[in-house]
Write a protein that holds these residues in place. Structure first.
Motif, PDB file in Angstrom:
ATOM      1  N   ILE A 218      10.821  58.732  26.734  1.00 39.43           N
ATOM      2  CA  ILE A 218      10.256  59.711  25.796  1.00 39.43           C
ATOM      3  C   ILE A 218      10.338  61.115  26.382  1.00 39.43           C
ATOM      4  O   ILE A 218      10.710  62.083  25.693  1.00 39.43           O
ATOM      5  N   ALA A 219      10.004  61.230  27.668  1.00 40.89           N
ATOM      6  CA  ALA A 219      10.015  62.551  28.312  1.00 40.89           C
ATOM      7  C   ALA A 219      11.421  63.150  28.319  1.00 40.89           C
ATOM      8  O   ALA A 219      11.608  64.339  28.008  1.00 40.89           O
ATOM      9  N   LEU A 220      12.411  62.330  28.649  1.00 40.14           N
ATOM     10  CA  LEU A 220      13.792  62.829  28.690  1.00 40.14           C
ATOM     11  C   LEU A 220      14.295  63.208  27.298  1.00 40.14           C
ATOM     12  O   LEU A 220      14.977  64.224  27.128  1.00 40.14           O
ATOM     13  N   LEU A 221      13.974  62.394  26.295  1.00 34.64           N
ATOM     14  CA  LEU A 221      14.410  62.701  24.932  1.00 34.64           C
ATOM     15  C   LEU A 221      13.767  63.985  24.419  1.00 34.64           C
ATOM     16  O   LEU A 221      14.432  64.827  23.800  1.00 34.64           O
ATOM     17  N   VAL A 222      12.465  64.150  24.668  1.00 38.25           N
ATOM     18  CA  VAL A 222      11.773  65.368  24.231  1.00 38.25           C
ATOM     19  C   VAL A 222      12.333  66.586  24.956  1.00 38.25           C
ATOM     20  O   VAL A 222      12.594  67.635  24.346  1.00 38.25           O
ATOM     21  N   LEU A 223      12.530  66.449  26.270  1.00 37.11           N
ATOM     22  CA  LEU A 223      13.072  67.559  27.052  1.00 37.11           C
ATOM     23  C   LEU A 223      14.482  67.915  26.585  1.00 37.11           C
ATOM     24  O   LEU A 223      14.831  69.098  26.461  1.00 37.11           O
ATOM     25  N   GLY A 224      15.290  66.882  26.302  1.00 38.29           N
ATOM     26  CA  GLY A 224      16.638  67.126  25.805  1.00 38.29           C
ATOM     27  C   GLY A 224      16.624  67.858  24.481  1.00 38.29           C
ATOM     28  O   GLY A 224      17.404  68.786  24.254  1.00 38.29           O
ATOM     29  N   ALA A 225      15.713  67.450  23.579  1.00 36.94           N
ATOM     30  CA  ALA A 225      15.600  68.109  22.276  1.00 36.94           C
ATOM     31  C   ALA A 225      15.176  69.566  22.436  1.00 36.94           C
ATOM     32  O   ALA A 225      15.677  70.456  21.736  1.00 36.94           O
ATOM     33  N   LEU A 226      14.266  69.833  23.375  1.00 35.96           N
ATOM     34  CA  LEU A 226      13.819  71.208  23.621  1.00 35.96           C
ATOM     35  C   LEU A 226      14.957  72.081  24.156  1.00 35.96           C
ATOM     36  O   LEU A 226      15.119  73.239  23.744  1.00 35.96           O
ATOM     37  N   VAL A 227      15.736  71.527  25.078  1.00 32.00           N
ATOM     38  CA  VAL A 227      16.860  72.296  25.641  1.00 32.00           C
ATOM     39  C   VAL A 227      17.902  72.583  24.569  1.00 32.00           C
ATOM     40  O   VAL A 227      18.447  73.693  24.483  1.00 32.00           O
ATOM     41  N   LEU A 228      18.201  71.578  23.727  1.00 28.51           N
ATOM     42  CA  LEU A 228      19.158  71.800  22.639  1.00 28.51           C
ATOM     43  C   LEU A 228      18.607  72.823  21.637  1.00 28.51           C
ATOM     44  O   LEU A 228      19.373  73.644  21.096  1.00 28.51           O
ATOM     45  N   GLY A 229      17.303  72.793  21.388  1.00 30.40           N
ATOM     46  CA  GLY A 229      16.699  73.811  20.535  1.00 30.40           C
ATOM     47  C   GLY A 229      16.840  75.199  21.139  1.00 30.40           C
ATOM     48  O   GLY A 229      17.111  76.184  20.426  1.00 30.40           O
ATOM     49  N   TRP A 230      16.666  75.286  22.445  1.00 35.23           N
ATOM     50  CA  TRP A 230      16.852  76.551  23.169  1.00 35.23           C
ATOM     51  C   TRP A 230      18.303  77.028  23.018  1.00 35.23           C
ATOM     52  O   TRP A 230      18.558  78.212  22.806  1.00 35.23           O
ATOM     53  N   PHE A 231      19.232  76.074  23.108  1.00 35.92           N
ATOM     54  CA  PHE A 231      20.654  76.414  22.959  1.00 35.92           C
ATOM     55  C   PHE A 231      20.941  77.018  21.586  1.00 35.92           C
ATOM     56  O   PHE A 231      21.571  78.073  21.474  1.00 35.92           O
ATOM     57  N   PHE A 232      20.461  76.372  20.524  1.00 38.39           N
ATOM     58  CA  PHE A 232      20.727  76.878  19.175  1.00 38.39           C
ATOM     59  C   PHE A 232      20.013  78.207  18.925  1.00 38.39           C
ATOM     60  O   PHE A 232      20.525  79.064  18.187  1.00 38.39           O
ATOM     61  N   ARG A 233      18.866  78.389  19.546  1.00 38.65           N
ATOM     62  CA  ARG A 233      18.181  79.680  19.412  1.00 38.65           C
ATOM     63  C   ARG A 233      19.005  80.782  20.082  1.00 38.65           C
ATOM     64  O   ARG A 233      19.141  81.887  19.535  1.00 38.65           O
ATOM     65  N   SER A 234      19.570  80.476  21.244  1.00 39.55           N
ATOM     66  CA  SER A 234      20.408  81.473  21.928  1.00 39.55           C
ATOM     67  C   SER A 234      21.659  81.797  21.115  1.00 39.55           C
ATOM     68  O   SER A 234      22.140  82.932  21.123  1.00 39.55           O
TER      69      SER A 234
END
Length: 459
Positions: A218-234
């Motif tokens: 769960i932690a890795l999936l949530v962290l991965g989703a957050l990083v990908l969200g950061w990517f799309f925001r950038s």
């Protein structure tokens, strides 16, 4: 030229599946486990998926042919290092990392060059049919070829075979001319490349952690989703300021392309997930050796070859949506048959009908799915969409191995085979639903006009 491009797709697909029949040999030789080999296979597929978008972007800056040749050289170095690996760590470095990086550099040019060198939809369907046929054959015949080499010589010789094929491709590629000149002034979004790669790695690693620690998953999936969200925001910030991001958000505004990408992802998920599950089950549970396992997969290879090489004829006669939907129906039926017959019969023949159907189904839909996506964008966006398309497909391969493999290694003797195959069938139904939403004629208006003289060409 087409021979070089198709062979490149063949060897990269071969690398993703041939290790499935070497699970026992590699684990014994390198003193590791089935899960260790699964990690090596998944990391190879993951590295490809994570770096395919940056690899596609680099083709605009350095040229498609240069990136193609560079990828071939890096791949060959990784194959030779894998052949000499004294342990799992070196095997992961050579196979999973270097071959993965090489593939990410050489595969986007394959699809960009095919799109640019074959401008009309019908000839492009024929060219993609050849490329996807050899790609599918590489994935489906990987277990057979790998099994033959492993049994006759050693699993290490399979990596030497890959290096030799790369040498042939380098010779053939001398005839390739890049239709578009490179643009050294094009910027490269390094931060975006890092963020997208880290996000994808975290997501797949989260799936791999499912059988060990649910909270870690769960932690890795949530962290991965957050990083990908950061990517799309950038990406949004860069586009708003007039800079060139790694990936334009306009690629995701094309509904037809989005649906095509979903079908691509699930097609490769089904192929690689089924390949890993059946190969591991035959070797670990039923005690088959590499060659016996490889022979069983001949059915899938023959089915995929027959349907892929008919891509041009099928494209003339049937809508691409019909072809993709038919492919999913056949593949899902094949998975169901694999579950039923494997439970009822102990003979190896029980796996032939299901694998044959899966091969035919995948061969029917691989080419139209790629053609739908690539034909949805103009020449100036081919680098971006090719990288995105290949990333999505290889991410599907990673998901297939990670999801099915995680279920399988959790309990090989406790019905895990059926559970893994059922999971694949359910995901396949999602692909069928996405295919049903495709328009009957997904080509842009300009493409339809240019091919209106051809009767029902690719409609």
């Amino acid at each position: 030229m087409l021979a070089a491009l198709a062979l490149a797709q063949f060897i990269c697909s071969f690398a993703g599946s041939n290790m499935n029949v070497m699970i026992t040999d590699i684990s014994e030789d390198l003193d590791t486990t089935v899960q260790g080999v699964q990690v090596a296979i998944t990391v190879f597929l993951l590295v490809m998926a994570a770096l395919m978008i940056p690899g596609g972007k680099l083709t605009d800056r350095y040229g498609r042919k240069r990136c193609f040749l560079t990828g071939l050289i890096v791949y060959a170095i990784g194959a030779l290092l894998s052949a000499a690996a004294p342990g799992l760590g070196v095997l992961i470095l050579g196979n999973s990392i270097l071959e993965g990086v090489g593939t990410a550099l050489l595969i986007p040019p394959v699809y960009i060059l095919t799109t640019l060198l074959y401008p009309d939809v019908t000839s492009r369907a024929r060219a993609f049919g050849v490329v996807m046929a050899l790609g599918g054959i590489g994935a489906a015949a990987g277990p057979l070829i790998g099994g033959l080499i492993t049994t006759a010589i050693s699993w290490r010789a399979a990596f030497v075979f890959q290096a030799l094929v790369i040498a042939v491709i380098v010779l053939l590629s001398r005839r390739i001319d890049d239709p578009l000149p490179p643009d050294p002034t094009r910027s490269f979004d390094t931060a975006g490349a890092v963020l997208s790669a880290i996000g994808l790695v975290l997501v797949v690693m989260g799936i791999l952690a499912a059988d060990n620690n649910v909270w870690l998953m769960i932690a890795l999936l949530v962290l991965g989703a957050l990083v990908l969200g950061w990517f799309f925001r950038s990406v949004r910030v860069k586009e708003a300021s007039g800079q060139e991001p790694l990936l334009s958000l306009s690629l995701f505004r094309n509904r037809t392309s989005n649906l095509g990408l979903v079908t691509q992802n699930i097609q490769w998920l089904l192929l690689m997930g089924t390949s890993f599950t059946v190969a591991a089950y035959l070797q670990v549970v039923r005690g088959y050796d590499a060659i016996q396992t490889g022979v069983v997969f001949t059915a899938a290879t023959l089915g995929l070859l027959a349907s892929s090489l008919s891509a041009e004829r099928l494209a003339r006669r049937h809508p691409q949506r019909t072809l993709v939907m038919s492919g999913f129906v056949l593949s899902i039926a094949g998975v169901v048959i694999l579950i039923v017959l494997a439970r009822s019969f102990s003979t190896a023949w029980a796996f032939v009908p299901g694998l044959l159907l899966i091969g035919v189904g995948l061969g029917v839909m691989l080419t139209p799915s790629v053609n739908v996506v690539q034909s949805s964008f103009p020449e100036e966006q081919q680098g971006e969409i090719s990288g995105l398309s290949r990333s999505v497909s290889n991410l599907g391969s990673s998901f297939g191995t990670a999801i099915a493999g995680t279920i399988l290694v959790a309990g090989l003797t406790k019905g895990a085979y059926a559970a893994a195959m059922i999971a694949l069938a359910v995901i396949g139904l999602g692909g069928l639903a996405a295919a049903a939403l495709l328009p009957r004629d997904p080509r842009p208006p300009t493409a339809r006009a240019s091919t209106s003289a051809a009767p029902r060409a690719n409609t």
